[in-house]
Design an enzyme around this catalytic site. Sequence first.
Site: not given
Lengths: 403, 663
Positions: B367, B398, B421-424, B467
Amino acid sequence: MPIHITLPRLGWSMEEGIFLEWLKKSGDYVKDGEPLFTLESDKAAQEVESTDSGILHIPSYGAAPGAKVKVGAVLGYLLASGELPPDEQTSSPPLPSSPAPVPHHLPLGEGAAADTGSLKHKLQSDTPASPRARRAAKATGVDLAALQPTGKGGRIRECDVLAASLELGGTGMKWRTTPTSPLRRTIAERMEHSKRNTVPVTITTRCDATGMVSLRTQLKAAAEFRVPSFIDIITKLAAGALKSHPHLSGRWADGAIQLPEAIHIGVAVDTELGLMVPVLRDVAGLALSQVSQKSQELFERARRGGLKATEMRDACFTITNLGGLGVEAFTPVINYPETAILGVGAIVREAVSLEDGTLVSRQQLTLSLTFDHRAIDGAPAARFLQTLRQRLEHPLVWLLNER
Amino acid sequence: MKSKPQPLNELELYRKMLVIRIVEERLAKSHQRGLIHGACHTYVGQEAIATGVCAHLRSEDAIFSTHRGHGHALAKGLEPGSLIAELYGRETGCSRGRGGSMHLFAPEIGMLGTSGIVGPCILQAAGAGYSFKLMKTDNVGVAFFGDGAANNGAFHEGLNMASIWNLPVLFVCENNQFATEVPFASVAGNPSVAARGAAYGMHSVELDGNDVLAVEAAAREAVQRARSGGGPTLLECKTYRTRPHAEGMGDFTYRTKDDVEQWKTRCPIKRLREHLLTGKKATAAQLESIEQEVHDLTEVAHLFAENSPYPSAESATSHVYAATSLVAARDVPAPTASERELSFMKATLEALSEEMARNPKIFVLGEGIGARGGNFATTNGLFALYGPERLRDTPICERGFVGLAGGAAMSGTRPVVDFMFADFVLDAAGEIINQIAKIQYMSSGRLEMPVLLRGCIGIGHAAATHHSGSYYAMYANFPGLRVVVPSSPRDAKGLLKTALTCGDPVLFLEHRELMATKGPVPEGEYYIDFGQAAVVRQGSDVTVVALALMVHKTLAASELLEVDGISVELIDPRTVAPLDIETILKSVKKTGRLLIVDEAFGPFGIGAEIAAQLADIGFDELDAPIRRLNGKASPTPYSPTLEAAVVPSIDLIAQTIRDLYAE
């Protein structure tokens, strides 16, 4: 051939099912797709369809209604017209499809008896001690029970064992690591590399440096510009010597010698960070004053840690100097992949006997040359050193004409 | 030149459908006999769809399918013996016994796999379409899926991406009216799947899936469209399976016997047979001879499978990683005093830029990574060089684009997923863990999955809980994945270059608090091997293992402790998977003490793993218990006072080392 009717697997984990009843009688003709028997799995009871056609034969040993039957066990047969059922006397009774489970645990007994050895060991080491301390105790013969523990909760640590061992006259030395810089590790790596990849031989010679000393004295008196150092003068004169002995400036690679296009000379500098070797480019093409100027600039940046990688590349010969620290002769390590390195010693005043026997006071300098015997033999290396000595002894003669 | 599909041959369609039917019936029988060890979902009743679509495909075209995939594999050209042997669990099976009924792979013929999970095949087919377009071929990607998948997010994300990027893909929905055993009508707000295609601006057709000639005609047009750059098509084929969802399952709790019997009269094979006879296109004798031939070849295939050996137990873990996973990376040039100072981000940008220049198959998805150059400038300047196909801005989906990346890797390109961000990317966990990590293994190493998944981790600057997660321990738990967590610009560049040349999927996790930090980076190109820890600081009293930001904090703590006379040796594993336990052991042999400092949660974390491994191989080296210092096990709070309280501080690290030294 009779077709075997076996107990089907109805779900992934099904190992056995409860056979409820046949939906056909022995002797009935069964068509592919017709319901054949009912079966109860852990999910529910359901009809099982025949996947073949034939005359149903239910053997006498067949599963009784309500019996638990293993998946894959033979329930009956479908026969062609006129075909005989498998002989009930010789045919094997229904077999479980999976082998009998092997017990996971072997009976106790042997194993339990064999354990008494370690019990004794446990009694001996009642005192809490780290695994490392126990190992050290074993190695040094120190008795753990007699120690004063210093660890948390009275745990004996390795240092307790080593201290006791020292008292008993043993060796208990622990080394302390000091962090080193990446540069230190690089130097270590390169030195090892040189040692592994060359066949170094060091030869030394004495030369009369009185001419060089007086040259510098005269230049100092003029004092309008920076006076070239001894190393500047030696570097400039070495470039000329390398031109007449080119193999000393070559590189041994894959059984051949690569010769350089221009004489770039590396000069070792001692800095706070460690040893650095900035490279003076095309020394043969520079006047002494230019060599001096360039080297000053490079050395200063080397001491500040500000050299570029390109300024430390492509040397074909290196000069290193321990003379300032009073060292006369030493065995420098070749700056691989170069072929030779020149070690410059201290200039010392000595009494020298002339041919007529009179003693005079002269400035004497020792040169140490380490060369890679793979690329060059002893005699030609010595001839190079001889040429260099002659040049150093009469510097003006050469410096006048050489640019 | 590529092979051309044959012109329409109705007898060949008849034969193909019959092969599927007879093989499935053979498998049903074998399931009852116990020859099949796991599940078996047959395609009986639906044969016309795979046959009609695959009639137009070449071996270079890629198909992706579902748990009900035997028919697709056979229609694409898989030998019946290879299919049956796979279900019997034999070495000669198409997945070498690693997959079974639901995980069939035959990349040699463009059968890029079936999946036990509903949905991924849609995204993977879009990924194949992406590869084919990027590589400028006219191949197409095809997804076969059921009505159940049309209610899954993958369907919506996949159709949208295929539409916006005009990908050469066929989406073939086999609407057999039951999602496992749930009637589709009862779970569909809009029961027309074809109508949903229109919502994504896509050509969509609804047709009788039991009429092989109708399927063949619709597929001909759709394949033509895809090959000529006209974009994707959605085909909704109405059909019915006339056997249970899976063999051995009861069938009449959710539908009636009458329904099934009714549909059996619409059997696609019977229909084509009547059509051939009444149209005088074939004689009964001709058809009977085909039927006999198919029966015979199925019996031969069954015997082949039954007589094939089982795979050897020793090979159970082979192919978890790609054969080319550890490239012979060149040595890092020796450090010099003159290395350039670069930021962490610039160092990785340099790595990506160098590898993209070398390998035209590398493309980036994410993105804002296109013209904008990435949220963290991870792709700054690359869009101008390589354009939108290689720097692709994605919708915020994602799961969709990670799944697409998997399909792209399977079909020969090298996607880089930049997820910020790894969270996404947790939304895509199924695609990473179930698909990307497992496909090399399930395909017995015949497919490689060079997917690079990069993004930032780590707590700081009040980013709060969505995040700031770290997650490396979770990924390292899954065989098949490489997990890289660099702490310096120099390591980041060398490791990213290895990640971009490695055959395995790589999670490349960058601590956000380090991205702007600067450090020396050697001039020129270099690679750092995975599984080689760095000794960041040498010492003799306590060994500390730390990753990412904790390396820097521990280094600062070590300087404080040097004054107290405690000498710390600091080790940065650099890659969590593979983990270099040997370097840690070597250090503990010297110090006898081990502390793992980790910003991530303690339970089941990397500290627990290192402690257990070290205790296994180095118990006698230990002079004190192994200690862990972790971030607090709570979601990351926002307020600065709370945030600071959950991350190990320099002082806390120093105190913990002091305590361990005194143990």
